[in-house]
Design an enzyme around this catalytic site. Sequence first.
Site, PDB file in Angstrom:
ATOM      1  N   LYS A  66     -51.484  -2.840 -15.917  1.00  0.00           N
ATOM      2  CA  LYS A  66     -52.669  -2.308 -15.240  1.00  0.00           C
ATOM      3  C   LYS A  66     -52.421  -2.150 -13.738  1.00  0.00           C
ATOM      4  O   LYS A  66     -52.738  -1.110 -13.149  1.00  0.00           O
ATOM      5  CB  LYS A  66     -53.839  -3.285 -15.481  1.00  0.00           C
ATOM      6  CG  LYS A  66     -55.018  -3.147 -14.562  1.00  0.00           C
ATOM      7  CD  LYS A  66     -56.108  -4.130 -14.931  1.00  0.00           C
ATOM      8  CE  LYS A  66     -55.947  -5.510 -14.284  1.00  0.00           C
ATOM      9  NZ  LYS A  66     -56.234  -5.557 -12.861  1.00  0.00           N
TER      10      LYS A  66
ATOM     11  N   CYS B 256     -52.256  -7.938 -16.585  1.00  0.00           N
ATOM     12  CA  CYS B 256     -52.033  -7.642 -15.161  1.00  0.00           C
ATOM     13  C   CYS B 256     -50.925  -6.637 -14.878  1.00  0.00           C
ATOM     14  O   CYS B 256     -51.166  -5.614 -14.247  1.00  0.00           O
ATOM     15  CB  CYS B 256     -51.740  -8.936 -14.411  1.00  0.00           C
ATOM     16  SG  CYS B 256     -53.138 -10.054 -14.441  1.00  0.00           S
TER      17      CYS B 256
ATOM     18  N   GLY C 214     -46.048  -7.187 -20.650  1.00  0.00           N
ATOM     19  CA  GLY C 214     -47.379  -6.727 -21.057  1.00  0.00           C
ATOM     20  C   GLY C 214     -48.409  -7.619 -20.415  1.00  0.00           C
ATOM     21  O   GLY C 214     -48.169  -8.187 -19.354  1.00  0.00           O
TER      22      GLY C 214
ATOM     23  N   ARG D  56     -34.246 -12.523 -17.348  1.00  0.00           N
ATOM     24  CA  ARG D  56     -33.521 -12.786 -18.586  1.00  0.00           C
ATOM     25  C   ARG D  56     -33.735 -11.581 -19.507  1.00  0.00           C
ATOM     26  O   ARG D  56     -34.875 -11.171 -19.711  1.00  0.00           O
ATOM     27  CB  ARG D  56     -34.126 -14.052 -19.211  1.00  0.00           C
ATOM     28  CG  ARG D  56     -33.405 -14.589 -20.375  1.00  0.00           C
ATOM     29  CD  ARG D  56     -34.060 -15.894 -20.830  1.00  0.00           C
ATOM     30  NE  ARG D  56     -33.499 -16.275 -22.115  1.00  0.00           N
ATOM     31  CZ  ARG D  56     -33.879 -15.750 -23.252  1.00  0.00           C
ATOM     32  NH1 ARG D  56     -34.835 -14.843 -23.296  1.00  0.00           N
ATOM     33  NH2 ARG D  56     -33.315 -16.129 -24.386  1.00  0.00           N
TER      34      ARG D  56
ATOM     35  N   TYR E 221     -38.217 -14.324 -14.807  1.00  0.00           N
ATOM     36  CA  TYR E 221     -38.228 -12.949 -15.358  1.00  0.00           C
ATOM     37  C   TYR E 221     -36.848 -12.307 -15.419  1.00  0.00           C
ATOM     38  O   TYR E 221     -36.743 -11.142 -15.777  1.00  0.00           O
ATOM     39  CB  TYR E 221     -39.156 -12.012 -14.547  1.00  0.00           C
ATOM     40  CG  TYR E 221     -40.536 -12.553 -14.321  1.00  0.00           C
ATOM     41  CD1 TYR E 221     -41.335 -12.931 -15.398  1.00  0.00           C
ATOM     42  CD2 TYR E 221     -41.058 -12.705 -13.040  1.00  0.00           C
ATOM     43  CE1 TYR E 221     -42.612 -13.441 -15.205  1.00  0.00           C
ATOM     44  CE2 TYR E 221     -42.330 -13.206 -12.835  1.00  0.00           C
ATOM     45  CZ  TYR E 221     -43.092 -13.579 -13.916  1.00  0.00           C
ATOM     46  OH  TYR E 221     -44.347 -14.077 -13.723  1.00  0.00           O
TER      47      TYR E 221
ATOM     48  N   THR F  11     -13.280  -2.775  -8.650  1.00  0.00           N
ATOM     49  CA  THR F  11     -14.466  -2.715  -9.502  1.00  0.00           C
ATOM     50  C   THR F  11     -14.215  -1.743 -10.657  1.00  0.00           C
ATOM     51  O   THR F  11     -13.972  -0.555 -10.437  1.00  0.00           O
ATOM     52  CB  THR F  11     -15.670  -2.249  -8.658  1.00  0.00           C
ATOM     53  OG1 THR F  11     -15.836  -3.182  -7.584  1.00  0.00           O
ATOM     54  CG2 THR F  11     -16.931  -2.187  -9.482  1.00  0.00           C
TER      55      THR F  11
ATOM     56  N   GLU G 230     -18.776  -5.435   3.611  1.00  0.00           N
ATOM     57  CA  GLU G 230     -18.127  -4.995   4.845  1.00  0.00           C
ATOM     58  C   GLU G 230     -18.993  -5.433   6.030  1.00  0.00           C
ATOM     59  O   GLU G 230     -20.219  -5.403   5.951  1.00  0.00           O
ATOM     60  CB  GLU G 230     -17.960  -3.472   4.836  1.00  0.00           C
ATOM     61  CG  GLU G 230     -16.897  -3.043   3.833  1.00  0.00           C
ATOM     62  CD  GLU G 230     -16.805  -1.531   3.650  1.00  0.00           C
ATOM     63  OE1 GLU G 230     -17.224  -0.790   4.559  1.00  0.00           O
ATOM     64  OE2 GLU G 230     -16.319  -1.107   2.588  1.00  0.00           O
TER      65      GLU G 230
ATOM     66  N   ASP H  70       0.854  -1.196   0.000  1.00  0.00           N
ATOM     67  CA  ASP H  70       0.000   0.000   0.000  1.00  0.00           C
ATOM     68  C   ASP H  70       0.885   1.239   0.000  1.00  0.00           C
ATOM     69  O   ASP H  70       2.007   1.215   0.512  1.00  0.00           O
ATOM     70  CB  ASP H  70      -0.934   0.010   1.220  1.00  0.00           C
ATOM     71  CG  ASP H  70      -2.209   0.804   0.944  1.00  0.00           C
ATOM     72  OD1 ASP H  70      -3.276   0.185   0.797  1.00  0.00           O
ATOM     73  OD2 ASP H  70      -2.119   2.049   0.853  1.00  0.00           O
TER      74      ASP H  70
HETATM   75  N1  NAD Z   1     -15.423  -2.158   0.200  1.00  0.00           N
HETATM   76  C1  NAD Z   1     -16.157  -3.123  -0.276  1.00  0.00           C
HETATM   77  O1  NAD Z   1     -17.054  -3.643   0.391  1.00  0.00           O
HETATM   78  C2  NAD Z   1     -15.935  -3.635  -1.672  1.00  0.00           C
HETATM   79  C3  NAD Z   1     -16.527  -4.839  -2.054  1.00  0.00           C
HETATM   80  C4  NAD Z   1     -16.285  -5.316  -3.336  1.00  0.00           C
HETATM   81  C5  NAD Z   1     -15.503  -4.590  -4.218  1.00  0.00           C
HETATM   82  N2  NAD Z   1     -14.965  -3.400  -3.822  1.00  0.00           N
HETATM   83  C6  NAD Z   1     -14.110  -2.697  -4.795  1.00  0.00           C
HETATM   84  O2  NAD Z   1     -12.752  -3.034  -4.493  1.00  0.00           O
HETATM   85  C7  NAD Z   1     -11.893  -1.909  -4.687  1.00  0.00           C
HETATM   86  C8  NAD Z   1     -11.207  -1.560  -3.398  1.00  0.00           C
HETATM   87  O3  NAD Z   1     -12.178  -1.186  -2.460  1.00  0.00           O
HETATM   88  P1  NAD Z   1     -11.818  -0.884  -0.952  1.00  0.00           P
HETATM   89  O4  NAD Z   1     -13.099  -0.586  -0.257  1.00  0.00           O
HETATM   90  O5  NAD Z   1     -10.953  -1.983  -0.439  1.00  0.00           O
HETATM   91  O6  NAD Z   1     -10.971   0.463  -1.127  1.00  0.00           O
HETATM   92  P2  NAD Z   1     -10.192   1.280  -0.006  1.00  0.00           P
HETATM   93  O7  NAD Z   1     -10.270   2.702  -0.389  1.00  0.00           O
HETATM   94  O8  NAD Z   1     -10.604   0.845   1.366  1.00  0.00           O
HETATM   95  O9  NAD Z   1      -8.679   0.779  -0.192  1.00  0.00           O
HETATM   96  C9  NAD Z   1      -7.912   1.046  -1.313  1.00  0.00           C
HETATM   97  C10 NAD Z   1      -6.465   0.998  -0.906  1.00  0.00           C
HETATM   98  O10 NAD Z   1      -5.652   1.155  -2.072  1.00  0.00           O
HETATM   99  C11 NAD Z   1      -4.515   1.888  -1.687  1.00  0.00           C
HETATM  100  N3  NAD Z   1      -3.832   2.426  -2.877  1.00  0.00           N
HETATM  101  C12 NAD Z   1      -4.200   3.440  -3.671  1.00  0.00           C
HETATM  102  N4  NAD Z   1      -3.280   3.647  -4.635  1.00  0.00           N
HETATM  103  C13 NAD Z   1      -2.302   2.729  -4.440  1.00  0.00           C
HETATM  104  C14 NAD Z   1      -1.088   2.436  -5.104  1.00  0.00           C
HETATM  105  N5  NAD Z   1      -0.678   3.134  -6.162  1.00  0.00           N
HETATM  106  N6  NAD Z   1      -0.338   1.429  -4.634  1.00  0.00           N
HETATM  107  C15 NAD Z   1      -0.738   0.718  -3.557  1.00  0.00           C
HETATM  108  N7  NAD Z   1      -1.872   0.959  -2.887  1.00  0.00           N
HETATM  109  C16 NAD Z   1      -2.645   1.960  -3.321  1.00  0.00           C
HETATM  110  C17 NAD Z   1      -5.075   2.957  -0.764  1.00  0.00           C
HETATM  111  O11 NAD Z   1      -4.079   3.556   0.038  1.00  0.00           O
HETATM  112  C18 NAD Z   1      -6.076   2.129   0.054  1.00  0.00           C
HETATM  113  O12 NAD Z   1      -5.494   1.586   1.204  1.00  0.00           O
HETATM  114  C19 NAD Z   1     -12.794  -0.796  -5.243  1.00  0.00           C
HETATM  115  O13 NAD Z   1     -12.758  -0.849  -6.640  1.00  0.00           O
HETATM  116  C20 NAD Z   1     -14.168  -1.171  -4.737  1.00  0.00           C
HETATM  117  O14 NAD Z   1     -15.181  -0.660  -5.567  1.00  0.00           O
HETATM  118  C21 NAD Z   1     -15.144  -2.921  -2.569  1.00  0.00           C
END
Ligand code: NAD
Length: 438
Positions: free
Chosen positions: A271, A268, A265, A259, A257, A124, A161, A30
Amino acid sequence: MKVAIIGIGYVGAVSAACLARDGHEVIAVDVNPTKVKAILSGQAPIIEPNLPEVTAEAVAAGRLRATEDVATAVAETDMCLICVGTPSTQAGSLELNYVLRVAEQIGAALKKRKGHYSVVVRSTILPGTMDGMVIPALEAASGMKAGKGFGIGYYPEFLREGSAIKDYDDPGLIVFGARDDATFERLSSLQESTSDRVQRVEMRTAEGIKYFCNAWHALKISFANEVGNICKAHGVNGVEVMEALVSDTRLNVSKAYMRPGFAYGGSCLPKDLRALRYAARQLNVPTPVLDGTGLANDVQIDQAFQLVTRVKNVNRRVSFLGVSFKPDTDDLRESPHVVLAERLLGKGYDIAIYDANVRMSRLTGANLAYILDLLPHISRMLREDLDQVLAFSDTIIVGHSKLLKGVDPAKLEGKTIIDLAGLPLEWRERKDYYGICW
Ligand SMILES: NC(=O)c1ccc[n+]([C@@H]2O[C@H](COP(=O)([O-])OP(=O)(O)OC[C@H]3O[C@@H](n4cnc5c(N)ncnc54)[C@H](O)[C@@H]3O)[C@@H](O)[C@H]2O)c1
């Protein structure tokens, strides 16, 4: 497996700790030194039930380490999972800078590394981002081709989470968008206990699945809330209503449903939705979900209209197979097929209709009244002979797929097929085939 987890937020911290718990050797990366230090001292970098214990044990066992340096992590592992954030920009678009920055760093690290490596994204990202942005960034920085020089994959995360470790251990859905077999094998070996539930799809399909799962969850919540609001205004217990609703796993909470296809239509749904919305208006209850549902249905009829009117059709003739609101009924009331035929008629199209269940002589009551009101010329358009209708024009609109069962696709060579029903593959592969939403 030796795995690098890049980005230790909610997704990365849980994946890193659980993978290490399961015996893999994990390096978490990180840019935030506080998070790196937390892991190094055996602490969870985020709040999540059981994560402190799992993290502490994994670090103590020597299977979970952390660093701020992507290059070190890539040099010492066989695969990395990119879990950095993809937040919204102010305009609502997706912020991809973190993912792209990491892709460049990994690409540069791959140049110095020997042996096959797999780069997998878990963040994502919208359909097409891997192909359009992530892979080009990796290729530019590494000087290698994805799928040859290094493996590539997209593995969406579905954890929630608050129950992230439980979801990690027993996910509702496991989707691997892996292009090369080596990466697919590596991903499969990450979670061996659930590998029999893996669905392997194209990368852009995997990207889309993640978004539509979230959109579906959001829609469910808003629907339930709207039910609650309307029920409250009527003095009805909305919680009880929803409990009964979800107890039906045949029609309500099921594949039914769900797909992509043509509009709804019948006597039911249109309406009853109208009546609910009208009554809610009287009670000053907003119904954006139900309003949007009606609108979406009109849009789907319009999609079909655009599809038909955009294809080349010099003599403006169409053959329409199946006009009742669904197969196996002669009910034409509020059939979107009939609405489409009526719009085409208004545009000057000459239409021949075949529907095995619809015979003017057999229509009665409200059904007959409806068709005489909306499509008074239908009796002139209806034919009893399928071959005659197929020969009538070079544009065939398929409202019900079973009406083409037994018809050889070669027989309709040169004709345009507009498919509203979901014909089998043998039809989809031909030239001049257009699906409503596929
Ligand atoms: N939080 C959820 O419940 C959840 C669930 C499914 C998917 N996602 C997806 O997963 C991804 C991450 O989500 P999150 O909630 O864990 O994000 P977050 O913001 O909690 O964590 C992201 C981390 O990436 C680090 N980061 C940023 N740039 C970096 C780099 N260049 N090198 C190394 N680390 C770097 C940040 O410091 C941070 O700690 C997102 O795309 C989110 O949409 C999140």
